[in-house]
Motif scaffolding. Structure first.
Motif, mmCIF file in Angstrom:
data_model
loop_
_atom_site.group_PDB
_atom_site.id
_atom_site.type_symbol
_atom_site.label_atom_id
_atom_site.label_comp_id
_atom_site.label_asym_id
_atom_site.label_seq_id
_atom_site.Cartn_x
_atom_site.Cartn_y
_atom_site.Cartn_z
ATOM 1 N N LEU A 179 0.455 -1.047 0.034
ATOM 2 C CA LEU A 179 -0.137 -0.186 0.096
ATOM 3 C C LEU A 179 1.154 1.309 0.477
ATOM 4 O O LEU A 179 0.627 2.506 -0.612
ATOM 5 C CB LEU A 179 -0.746 -0.063 1.609
ATOM 6 N N ALA A 180 1.063 1.452 0.611
ATOM 7 C CA ALA A 180 2.446 2.114 0.743
ATOM 8 C C ALA A 180 3.568 2.649 -1.100
ATOM 9 O O ALA A 180 3.240 4.007 -0.819
ATOM 10 C CB ALA A 180 3.721 1.886 2.114
ATOM 11 N N GLN A 181 3.496 1.810 -1.358
ATOM 12 C CA GLN A 181 4.351 2.006 -2.860
ATOM 13 C C GLN A 181 3.295 1.948 -3.641
ATOM 14 O O GLN A 181 4.100 2.338 -4.746
ATOM 15 C CB GLN A 181 5.316 0.384 -2.749
ATOM 16 N N CYS A 182 2.352 2.194 -3.607
ATOM 17 C CA CYS A 182 1.178 1.627 -4.359
ATOM 18 C C CYS A 182 0.921 3.678 -4.747
ATOM 19 O O CYS A 182 0.868 4.614 -4.004
ATOM 20 C CB CYS A 182 -0.097 0.993 -3.801
ATOM 21 N N ILE B 195 -6.637 -0.664 4.806
ATOM 22 C CA ILE B 195 -7.474 -0.290 4.317
ATOM 23 C C ILE B 195 -8.086 0.852 5.062
ATOM 24 O O ILE B 195 -7.968 1.904 4.175
ATOM 25 C CB ILE B 195 -9.236 -1.612 4.097
ATOM 26 N N ALA B 196 -8.867 1.213 6.092
ATOM 27 C CA ALA B 196 -9.303 1.695 6.610
ATOM 28 C C ALA B 196 -8.039 3.678 7.121
ATOM 29 O O ALA B 196 -8.089 4.509 6.520
ATOM 30 C CB ALA B 196 -9.845 1.778 7.956
ATOM 31 N N GLN B 197 -7.042 3.050 7.472
ATOM 32 C CA GLN B 197 -5.973 3.753 7.323
ATOM 33 C C GLN B 197 -5.617 4.295 5.413
ATOM 34 O O GLN B 197 -5.239 5.902 5.537
ATOM 35 C CB GLN B 197 -4.691 3.683 7.667
ATOM 36 N N SER B 198 -5.973 3.466 4.397
ATOM 37 C CA SER B 198 -5.344 4.310 3.620
ATOM 38 C C SER B 198 -6.301 4.748 3.063
ATOM 39 O O SER B 198 -6.603 5.841 1.580
ATOM 40 C CB SER B 198 -5.306 2.484 2.540
ATOM 41 N N ARG B 199 -8.098 5.038 3.275
ATOM 42 C CA ARG B 199 -8.983 5.571 3.161
ATOM 43 C C ARG B 199 -8.575 6.565 3.444
ATOM 44 O O ARG B 199 -9.384 8.084 3.137
ATOM 45 C CB ARG B 199 -10.168 4.790 3.089
ATOM 46 N N ARG B 200 -8.155 7.310 5.041
ATOM 47 C CA ARG B 200 -8.595 8.339 5.162
ATOM 48 C C ARG B 200 -7.340 9.239 4.892
ATOM 49 O O ARG B 200 -7.259 10.465 5.006
ATOM 50 C CB ARG B 200 -7.842 8.129 6.958
ATOM 51 N N LYS B 201 -6.357 8.718 4.153
ATOM 52 C CA LYS B 201 -5.320 9.726 3.780
ATOM 53 C C LYS B 201 -5.386 10.014 2.210
ATOM 54 O O LYS B 201 -5.358 10.987 2.014
ATOM 55 C CB LYS B 201 -3.814 8.012 3.386
ATOM 56 N N LEU B 202 -6.470 8.964 1.784
ATOM 57 C CA LEU B 202 -6.721 9.234 0.328
ATOM 58 C C LEU B 202 -7.878 9.851 0.273
ATOM 59 O O LEU B 202 -7.745 11.447 -0.365
ATOM 60 C CB LEU B 202 -7.570 8.636 -0.708
ATOM 61 N N GLU B 203 -8.269 10.504 1.382
ATOM 62 C CA GLU B 203 -9.297 11.446 1.709
ATOM 63 C C GLU B 203 -8.462 12.761 2.396
ATOM 64 O O GLU B 203 -9.231 14.254 2.103
ATOM 65 C CB GLU B 203 -10.140 11.745 2.475
ATOM 66 N N LYS B 204 -7.908 12.495 3.087
ATOM 67 C CA LYS B 204 -7.021 13.720 3.516
ATOM 68 C C LYS B 204 -6.047 14.482 2.376
ATOM 69 O O LYS B 204 -6.358 15.506 1.911
ATOM 70 C CB LYS B 204 -5.678 13.479 4.335
ATOM 71 N N GLN B 205 -5.299 13.535 1.093
ATOM 72 C CA GLN B 205 -4.958 14.094 0.038
ATOM 73 C C GLN B 205 -6.538 14.680 -1.072
ATOM 74 O O GLN B 205 -6.014 16.118 -1.259
ATOM 75 C CB GLN B 205 -4.058 12.764 -0.805
#
Length: 262
Positions: free
Chosen positions: A18-21, A45-55
């Motif tokens: 996920l970090a490299q995607c 998954i939840a962490q990644s979605r929060r990161k996407l929302e922040k971006q």
């Protein structure tokens, strides 16, 4: 890679994946991983979605701040100088203005009105702004001049001086200025109420002016101990008023302001 392959990866491997995607592929990857029943994967998954929302929010904020400059460029103005001042309210120290020209394609996330950022955020953003700016300038007007001409005129003088410094080496097409129009400007200007939270270049100017003045007041704290300028930055806090009654005004206090000495 199929869903079955993902199931063969451990949590650490999925975290690395996920970090490299690339961000544009992350959503598809998260959809695949959604079938994985492991709690650790679901947390990732939840962490990644929060990161996407922040971006996404950061991108939206940047796009909003760039609307003014984009509109001005459509009108034929290409060299846009953002200008703002800080320090109108303090009882001591100078009023400081900053002017800055940012590249059209500049992307700095988190830029906002300096008052809405904490000190660490301002410091980090100020460094990035200075590193990416086409040109930047600072001007300060002393307490004695503030006393002589009043704070409004002193603020206008500071902004005019900062713009002049830039225009000498980078001819400006138009000035985007926070607040009301400045009659001391000799160039075209676009005055924007609350521009430090609506216009990218004004926000950048707001940040570098605030950081410059804060550092200046920290230095002045060592020259004029007892007023705690390092913390209050010259603003009218209860502690500052108490120090004034105890010590009297210093050389950098604005005598024309109500210092509540009696």
């Amino acid at each position: 890679m199929s869903a079955l392959n993902y199931a063969e990866l451990n949590i650490k491997q999925i975290k690395t994946l996920l970090a490299q995607c690339p961000s544009f592929e992350t959503e598809a990857l998260l959809t695949e991983l959604a079938h994985d029943p492991r709690d650790g994967v679901q947390k990732l998954i939840a962490q990644s979605r929060r990161k996407l929302e922040k971006q996404a929010q950061a991108e939206a904020n940047l796009a909003y701040l760039k609307k003014t400059e984009n509109s001005l460029r459509q009108k034929g103005y290409h060299v846009i100088c953002g200008c703002d001042e800080v320090g109108r309210g303090p009882l001591a120290g100078p009023v400081v203005a900053a002017a800055v020209i940012m590249p059209e394609d500049c992307r700095i996330y988190g830029v906002n009105d300096s008052k809405k950022l904490n000190a660490k955020q301002r410091e980090e953003l100020s460094g990035e702004i200075h590193a990416k700016a086409i040109a930047a300038a600072i001007a300060e007007i002393s307490p004695r001049i503030i006393d002589a001409v009043n704070i409004l005129q002193a603020s206008r003088l500071a902004m005019a001086e900062a713009v002049k410094k830039i225009n000498e080496t980078h001819p400006i097409d138009i000035i985007a200025v926070d607040g009301w129009a400045n009659p001391l400007f000799t160039l075209p200007q676009e005055a924007i109420i609350k521009g430090d939270s609506k216009c990218f270049s004004i926000s950048c100017a707001s940040i570098i002016a605030k950081v410059y003045r804060d550092h200046l007041m920290e230095d002045l704290d060592r020259q004029y101990p007892g007023y705690n300028f390092a913390q209050n930055k010259g603003y009218p806090t209860k502690e500052h008023y108490e120090a004034l009654k105890r010590l009297g005004p210093s050389d950098i206090h604005r005598i024309s302001f109500d210092l509540k000495l009696s």
